[in-house]
Design an enzyme around this catalytic site. Structure first.
Site, PDB file in Angstrom:
ATOM      1  N   LYS A 118       0.861  -1.191   0.000  1.00 31.04           N
ATOM      2  CA  LYS A 118       0.000   0.000   0.000  1.00 31.04           C
ATOM      3  C   LYS A 118       0.894   1.236   0.000  1.00 31.04           C
ATOM      4  O   LYS A 118       1.936   1.241   0.669  1.00 31.04           O
ATOM      5  CB  LYS A 118      -0.912   0.018   1.233  1.00 31.04           C
ATOM      6  CG  LYS A 118      -1.784   1.293   1.311  1.00 31.04           C
ATOM      7  CD  LYS A 118      -2.906   1.183   2.304  1.00 31.04           C
ATOM      8  CE  LYS A 118      -2.532   1.476   3.737  1.00 31.04           C
ATOM      9  NZ  LYS A 118      -1.951   2.836   3.954  1.00 31.04           N
ATOM     10  N   GLU A 186      -9.456   7.813   3.555  1.00 30.25           N
ATOM     11  CA  GLU A 186      -9.378   8.173   4.978  1.00 30.25           C
ATOM     12  C   GLU A 186      -9.930   9.568   5.251  1.00 30.25           C
ATOM     13  O   GLU A 186      -9.565  10.541   4.586  1.00 30.25           O
ATOM     14  CB  GLU A 186      -7.916   8.079   5.458  1.00 30.25           C
ATOM     15  CG  GLU A 186      -7.769   8.413   6.941  1.00 30.25           C
ATOM     16  CD  GLU A 186      -6.456   7.933   7.556  1.00 30.25           C
ATOM     17  OE1 GLU A 186      -5.707   7.180   6.904  1.00 30.25           O
ATOM     18  OE2 GLU A 186      -6.203   8.317   8.714  1.00 30.25           O
TER      19      GLU A 186
HETATM   20  O1  KIV Z   1      -0.937   2.784   8.675  1.00 26.71           O
HETATM   21  C1  KIV Z   1      -2.100   2.342   8.779  1.00 26.71           C
HETATM   22  O2  KIV Z   1      -2.434   1.625   9.737  1.00 26.71           O
HETATM   23  C2  KIV Z   1      -3.056   2.700   7.747  1.00 26.71           C
HETATM   24  C3  KIV Z   1      -4.490   2.399   8.007  1.00 26.71           C
HETATM   25  C4  KIV Z   1      -5.006   3.205   9.115  1.00 26.71           C
HETATM   26  C5  KIV Z   1      -5.311   2.513   6.793  1.00 26.71           C
HETATM   27  O3  KIV Z   1      -2.701   3.228   6.751  1.00 26.71           O
END
Ligand code: KIV
Length: 278
Positions: A118, A186
């Site tokens: 991600k 978010e």
């Molecule tokens: O770093 C994280 O835990 C995240 C989530 C809150 C989506 O990016």
């Protein structure tokens, strides 16, 4: 990690296919025991760079390193059988160029066995997402409030209000067009989350973005009541594990001070040398 576990785990394609269907259930995890707890209930487990604040006591996610993500990714991998494992790319490891992003994403995948990475950013990261996806790296995008940009935003503020809505919508379209298999959204208003979810072809996974999204994610320590430094409005506490732990630790300390622990059942009796410990 066993080959069987890999075969059984959900794939990015399976998550993408959930668009408009049963909500995608996601939680973070940073350790093997927590991964074992969340895996049976979740479709996707995220080793978020929130690990820096939640487990390492850092003031933001900005100083989280690739090595930290690899270490926690490996720990979580050992606790997962069925969920898709996604590992966050930390600040400074992907923004410079698609090539830098590929080098570091490939390391994350090779060393943790995760099924996807991600990264934060919308239109500005579209070229990088396209580059990674074309080279075999499934990408989950992250738009709206992107915590690695906290300094640029001037705080952890709601994004996409008023005129800001058009930018977040364009970000969503850009990451979907670039080939991301899903996108974390978010801290944006419900109407915007609903519009984006209706507009793009990949699942939106909301955190502070209303039930209009195709799925939800929370930081596991937040929902368990283990991380109590602050509590965002979007967090629902499902347990007060921190309070339970505090009471248990206080009881232990009192027992030690009063010499109630260890008790007879915790003490080894005399016996033959080398006898079985019991
Ligand atoms: O770093 C994280 O835990 C995240 C989530 C809150 C989506 O990016």
């Amino acid at each position: 990690m066993s080959a069987t576990a890999q075969v059984k785990a959900l794939t990015p394609q399976a998550i993408a296919a959930r668009k408009g269907g049963a909500p995608v259930v996601c939680l973070t995890a940073y350790t093997t025991p927590v991964a074992r707890l969340v895996d049976p209930h979740c479709d996707l487990v995220l080793v978020g760079d929130s690990v820096g604040m939640v487990l390492h006591g850092l003031p933001s996610t900005l100083s989280v390193t690739l090595d930290m993500m690899i270490l926690h990714g490996q720990a979580v991998r050992r606790g997962i059988e069925k969920a898709l494992l996604v590992v966050d790319m930390p600040f400074g490891t992907y923004e410079e160029s698609p090539q830098q992003a590929f080098r570091n994403a490939a390391r994350l995948m090779a060393e943790t066995g995760c099924g996807a990475v991600k990264l934060e950013g919308g239109q500005s990261m579209a070229e990088t997402i396209r580059f990674l996806v074309a080279r075999g790296i499934p990408v989950m995008a992250h738009i709206g409030l992107t915590p690695q940009a906290v300094n640029a935003f001037g705080g952890y503020t709601v994004q996409g209000r008023g005129e800001g809505a058009d930018k977040v919508r364009a970000d969503a379209r850009a990451v979907a067009d670039a080939g991301a298999f899903s996108v974390v959204v978010e801290k944006i208003p419900e109407s915007l989350a609903r519009a984006i979810t209706g507009e793009i072809s990949i699942p939106t996974v909301g955190i502070g973005a209303s039930p209009a999204c195709d799925g939800q994610v929370l930081v596991v320590d937040d929902m368990l009541g283990l991380f109590t430094d602050f509590r965002p409005k979007f967090v629902k506490r499902y347990a007060e594990v921190g309070r339970i732990a505090d009471a248990a630790i206080a009881a232990y300390a009192a027992d030690v001070r009063e010499r109630r622990f260890p008790a007879a059942e915790h003490v080894f009796p005399d016996g033959p040398a080398g006898g079985i410990a019991a």
